[in-house]
Design a protein around this motif. Structure first.
Motif, PDB file in Angstrom:
ATOM      1  N   GLY A  30      11.528  -9.004  23.783  1.00 21.05           N
ATOM      2  CA  GLY A  30      12.722  -9.406  24.145  1.00 21.05           C
ATOM      3  C   GLY A  30      13.900  -8.410  24.181  1.00 21.05           C
ATOM      4  O   GLY A  30      15.126  -8.442  24.714  1.00 21.05           O
ATOM      5  N   GLU A  31      13.546  -7.089  23.923  1.00 27.07           N
ATOM      6  CA  GLU A  31      14.362  -5.891  23.780  1.00 27.07           C
ATOM      7  C   GLU A  31      14.217  -5.093  24.819  1.00 27.07           C
ATOM      8  O   GLU A  31      13.367  -4.976  25.692  1.00 27.07           O
ATOM      9  CB  GLU A  31      13.935  -4.828  22.603  1.00 27.07           C
ATOM     10  CG  GLU A  31      14.305  -5.666  21.282  1.00 27.07           C
ATOM     11  CD  GLU A  31      14.242  -4.340  20.249  1.00 27.07           C
ATOM     12  OE1 GLU A  31      15.034  -4.286  19.278  1.00 27.07           O
ATOM     13  OE2 GLU A  31      13.265  -3.700  20.186  1.00 27.07           O
ATOM     14  N   ILE A  32      15.681  -4.311  25.204  1.00 30.84           N
ATOM     15  CA  ILE A  32      15.742  -3.557  25.971  1.00 30.84           C
ATOM     16  C   ILE A  32      16.018  -2.047  25.064  1.00 30.84           C
ATOM     17  O   ILE A  32      17.073  -2.411  24.359  1.00 30.84           O
ATOM     18  CB  ILE A  32      16.943  -3.360  27.034  1.00 30.84           C
ATOM     19  CG1 ILE A  32      16.992  -4.410  27.981  1.00 30.84           C
ATOM     20  CG2 ILE A  32      17.065  -1.963  27.736  1.00 30.84           C
ATOM     21  CD1 ILE A  32      18.014  -4.641  29.014  1.00 30.84           C
ATOM     22  N   VAL A  33      15.032  -1.208  25.001  1.00 24.70           N
ATOM     23  CA  VAL A  33      15.228   0.254  24.138  1.00 24.70           C
ATOM     24  C   VAL A  33      15.619   1.435  24.908  1.00 24.70           C
ATOM     25  O   VAL A  33      14.590   1.599  25.843  1.00 24.70           O
ATOM     26  CB  VAL A  33      13.946   0.172  23.068  1.00 24.70           C
ATOM     27  CG1 VAL A  33      14.506   1.380  22.355  1.00 24.70           C
ATOM     28  CG2 VAL A  33      14.276  -0.842  22.374  1.00 24.70           C
ATOM     29  N   SER A  34      16.705   1.854  24.772  1.00 23.35           N
ATOM     30  CA  SER A  34      17.146   3.273  25.598  1.00 23.35           C
ATOM     31  C   SER A  34      17.084   4.483  24.748  1.00 23.35           C
ATOM     32  O   SER A  34      17.112   4.627  23.393  1.00 23.35           O
ATOM     33  CB  SER A  34      18.405   3.133  26.128  1.00 23.35           C
ATOM     34  OG  SER A  34      18.635   2.162  27.197  1.00 23.35           O
ATOM     35  N   ILE A  35      16.277   5.564  25.146  1.00 26.75           N
ATOM     36  CA  ILE A  35      16.416   6.731  24.669  1.00 26.75           C
ATOM     37  C   ILE A  35      17.227   7.643  25.225  1.00 26.75           C
ATOM     38  O   ILE A  35      17.264   8.052  26.725  1.00 26.75           O
ATOM     39  CB  ILE A  35      14.857   7.208  24.726  1.00 26.75           C
ATOM     40  CG1 ILE A  35      14.041   6.376  24.180  1.00 26.75           C
ATOM     41  CG2 ILE A  35      14.948   8.618  23.924  1.00 26.75           C
ATOM     42  CD1 ILE A  35      12.452   6.850  24.217  1.00 26.75           C
ATOM     43  N   ILE A  36      18.142   8.428  24.556  1.00 22.23           N
ATOM     44  CA  ILE A  36      19.055   9.296  25.194  1.00 22.23           C
ATOM     45  C   ILE A  36      18.869  10.890  24.581  1.00 22.23           C
ATOM     46  O   ILE A  36      18.286  10.816  23.432  1.00 22.23           O
ATOM     47  CB  ILE A  36      20.630   8.916  25.195  1.00 22.23           C
ATOM     48  CG1 ILE A  36      20.925   8.724  23.742  1.00 22.23           C
ATOM     49  CG2 ILE A  36      20.869   7.496  25.801  1.00 22.23           C
ATOM     50  CD1 ILE A  36      22.558   8.799  23.530  1.00 22.23           C
ATOM     51  N   GLY A  37      19.617  11.537  25.002  1.00 28.07           N
ATOM     52  CA  GLY A  37      19.610  12.922  24.364  1.00 28.07           C
ATOM     53  C   GLY A  37      19.628  14.068  25.392  1.00 28.07           C
ATOM     54  O   GLY A  37      19.704  13.818  26.601  1.00 28.07           O
ATOM     55  N   PRO A  38      19.608  15.354  25.140  1.00 29.00           N
ATOM     56  CA  PRO A  38      19.678  16.435  26.089  1.00 29.00           C
ATOM     57  C   PRO A  38      18.693  16.741  26.853  1.00 29.00           C
ATOM     58  O   PRO A  38      17.530  16.294  26.325  1.00 29.00           O
ATOM     59  CB  PRO A  38      20.150  17.500  25.091  1.00 29.00           C
ATOM     60  CG  PRO A  38      19.518  17.376  23.620  1.00 29.00           C
ATOM     61  CD  PRO A  38      19.611  15.822  23.537  1.00 29.00           C
ATOM     62  N   ASN A  39      18.739  17.351  27.780  1.00 23.78           N
ATOM     63  CA  ASN A  39      17.527  17.742  28.638  1.00 23.78           C
ATOM     64  C   ASN A  39      16.716  18.797  27.754  1.00 23.78           C
ATOM     65  O   ASN A  39      16.794  19.477  26.870  1.00 23.78           O
ATOM     66  CB  ASN A  39      17.973  18.785  29.686  1.00 23.78           C
ATOM     67  CG  ASN A  39      18.736  17.955  30.909  1.00 23.78           C
ATOM     68  OD1 ASN A  39      18.592  16.755  31.074  1.00 23.78           O
ATOM     69  ND2 ASN A  39      19.402  18.734  31.552  1.00 23.78           N
ATOM     70  N   GLY A  40      15.116  18.403  27.985  1.00 18.45           N
ATOM     71  CA  GLY A  40      14.253  19.181  27.100  1.00 18.45           C
ATOM     72  C   GLY A  40      13.949  18.555  25.683  1.00 18.45           C
ATOM     73  O   GLY A  40      13.225  19.179  24.904  1.00 18.45           O
ATOM     74  N   ALA A  41      14.536  17.247  25.661  1.00 24.01           N
ATOM     75  CA  ALA A  41      14.388  16.588  24.266  1.00 24.01           C
ATOM     76  C   ALA A  41      13.053  15.839  23.779  1.00 24.01           C
ATOM     77  O   ALA A  41      12.920  15.492  22.736  1.00 24.01           O
ATOM     78  CB  ALA A  41      15.689  15.591  24.130  1.00 24.01           C
ATOM     79  N   GLY A  42      12.352  15.687  25.129  1.00 20.64           N
ATOM     80  CA  GLY A  42      11.026  14.924  25.007  1.00 20.64           C
ATOM     81  C   GLY A  42      11.205  13.554  25.401  1.00 20.64           C
ATOM     82  O   GLY A  42      10.256  12.826  25.136  1.00 20.64           O
ATOM     83  N   LYS A  43      12.368  13.227  26.055  1.00 19.68           N
ATOM     84  CA  LYS A  43      12.505  11.709  26.230  1.00 19.68           C
ATOM     85  C   LYS A  43      11.377  11.224  27.422  1.00 19.68           C
ATOM     86  O   LYS A  43      10.602  10.324  27.351  1.00 19.68           O
ATOM     87  CB  LYS A  43      14.005  11.317  26.679  1.00 19.68           C
ATOM     88  CG  LYS A  43      15.115  11.776  26.022  1.00 19.68           C
ATOM     89  CD  LYS A  43      16.504  11.655  26.560  1.00 19.68           C
ATOM     90  CE  LYS A  43      16.605  12.146  27.781  1.00 19.68           C
ATOM     91  NZ  LYS A  43      16.505  13.577  27.896  1.00 19.68           N
ATOM     92  N   SER A  44      11.398  11.936  28.493  1.00 21.81           N
ATOM     93  CA  SER A  44      10.298  11.617  29.639  1.00 21.81           C
ATOM     94  C   SER A  44       8.902  11.766  29.283  1.00 21.81           C
ATOM     95  O   SER A  44       7.938  11.064  29.525  1.00 21.81           O
ATOM     96  CB  SER A  44      10.665  12.140  30.931  1.00 21.81           C
ATOM     97  OG  SER A  44      12.149  11.827  31.193  1.00 21.81           O
ATOM     98  N   THR A  45       8.782  12.959  28.300  1.00 22.13           N
ATOM     99  CA  THR A  45       7.439  13.216  27.824  1.00 22.13           C
ATOM    100  C   THR A  45       7.053  12.179  26.957  1.00 22.13           C
ATOM    101  O   THR A  45       5.882  11.892  27.197  1.00 22.13           O
ATOM    102  CB  THR A  45       7.619  14.279  26.995  1.00 22.13           C
ATOM    103  OG1 THR A  45       8.180  15.738  27.676  1.00 22.13           O
ATOM    104  CG2 THR A  45       6.092  14.779  26.457  1.00 22.13           C
ATOM    105  N   LEU A  46       7.784  11.329  26.155  1.00 17.72           N
ATOM    106  CA  LEU A  46       7.466  10.338  25.600  1.00 17.72           C
ATOM    107  C   LEU A  46       6.958   9.132  26.277  1.00 17.72           C
ATOM    108  O   LEU A  46       5.997   8.377  26.138  1.00 17.72           O
ATOM    109  CB  LEU A  46       8.449   9.917  24.520  1.00 17.72           C
ATOM    110  CG  LEU A  46       7.773   8.430  23.488  1.00 17.72           C
ATOM    111  CD1 LEU A  46       6.781   9.196  22.476  1.00 17.72           C
ATOM    112  CD2 LEU A  46       9.067   7.992  22.932  1.00 17.72           C
TER     113      LEU A  46
END
Length: 235
Positions: A30-46
């Protein structure tokens, strides 16, 4: 109930380029979970690692209680994980209908009824089903990309920068689409450049720096936190 639980993820594009450095994230039903952070932090990599598109040197990836292990992208899709990438997420030279049909690759026999479901859910796609995907607006392409992900009947949706390149109005409309999808029962893990707006619609959020989460909390609370706003949201 935990849908996705990641602990101690280390990895990236190669052993020499390990962008994730002990990342830990979880998504509950039931959740929406967002990941934020600077470029190169690994967000899209995850997200790509969860989708089976990038190697992981170590760490635990459990989906609905089962360890994903070394599963590749096809096995992750079969397990119930849909990944909508930021770029090249539709086939521009195919029609809307053809994009939906080929996206039912896990169960081709279901292409017809699932396409009909997508047309009911997103009337714009029904209106444009004979149009080439490259002729759609940016927001329309993103809706098509999400519908293509839904054609595999997933139980978790991964969205990588869904509003990238959209106008503010189109981005707001797409956020409404994402919320509606979640309200209909789809857990969502999202990386988003419009951090404030993403956090405001999220159950929880993570702040990533240098390959790991340094903050976690309720989405609206993170959005209102003065330090988070100063560091990542521009004041």
């Amino acid at each position: 109930m935990s849908v996705l639980r990641i602990e101690g993820a280390v990895g990236g594009y190669s052993r020499e380029e390990e962008i994730l450095k002990g990342a830990a994230v979880h998504v509950s039903a039931g959740e929406i979970v967002s990941i934020i952070g600077p470029n190169g932090a690994g967000k899209s990599t995850l997200l790509k690692a969860v989708a089976g598109l990038l190697p992981v040197a170590s760490g635990s990836f459990r989906f609905e209680g089962e360890e994903l292990g070394g599963s590749d992208a096809l096995k992750r899709a079969r397990a119930g994980i849909a990944f909508v990438p930021q770029e090249r997420n539709v086939f521009g030279t195919l029609t809307v209908a053809e994009n939906l049909a080929i996206s039912a690759f896990l169960d081709p026999a279901a292409a017809g009824p699932r396409s009909a479901e997508m047309y009911d859910r997103y009337p714009m796609l029904a209106e444009k089903k004979g149009a080439l995907a490259r002729t759609l607006s940016g927001g329309q392409r993103q809706i098509l990309a999400m519908a293509m992900g839904l054609m595999t009947a997933p139980r978790l949706m991964l969205l990588d920068e869904p509003t990238a390149g959209l106008s503010p109005k189109a981005a707001d409309e797409l956020f409404d689409v994402i919320v509606a999808l979640n309200v209909a029962g789809m857990p969502i893990l999202m990386v988003e450049q419009h951090a404030l707006e993403a956090l405001e619609i999220s159950s929880r959020g993570y702040v990533f720096v240098s390959g790991r989460a340094v903050r976690e909390g309720a989405g609206p609370a993170l959005a209102a936190d003065p330090e988070i706003r100063r560091l990542f949201l521009g004041g």
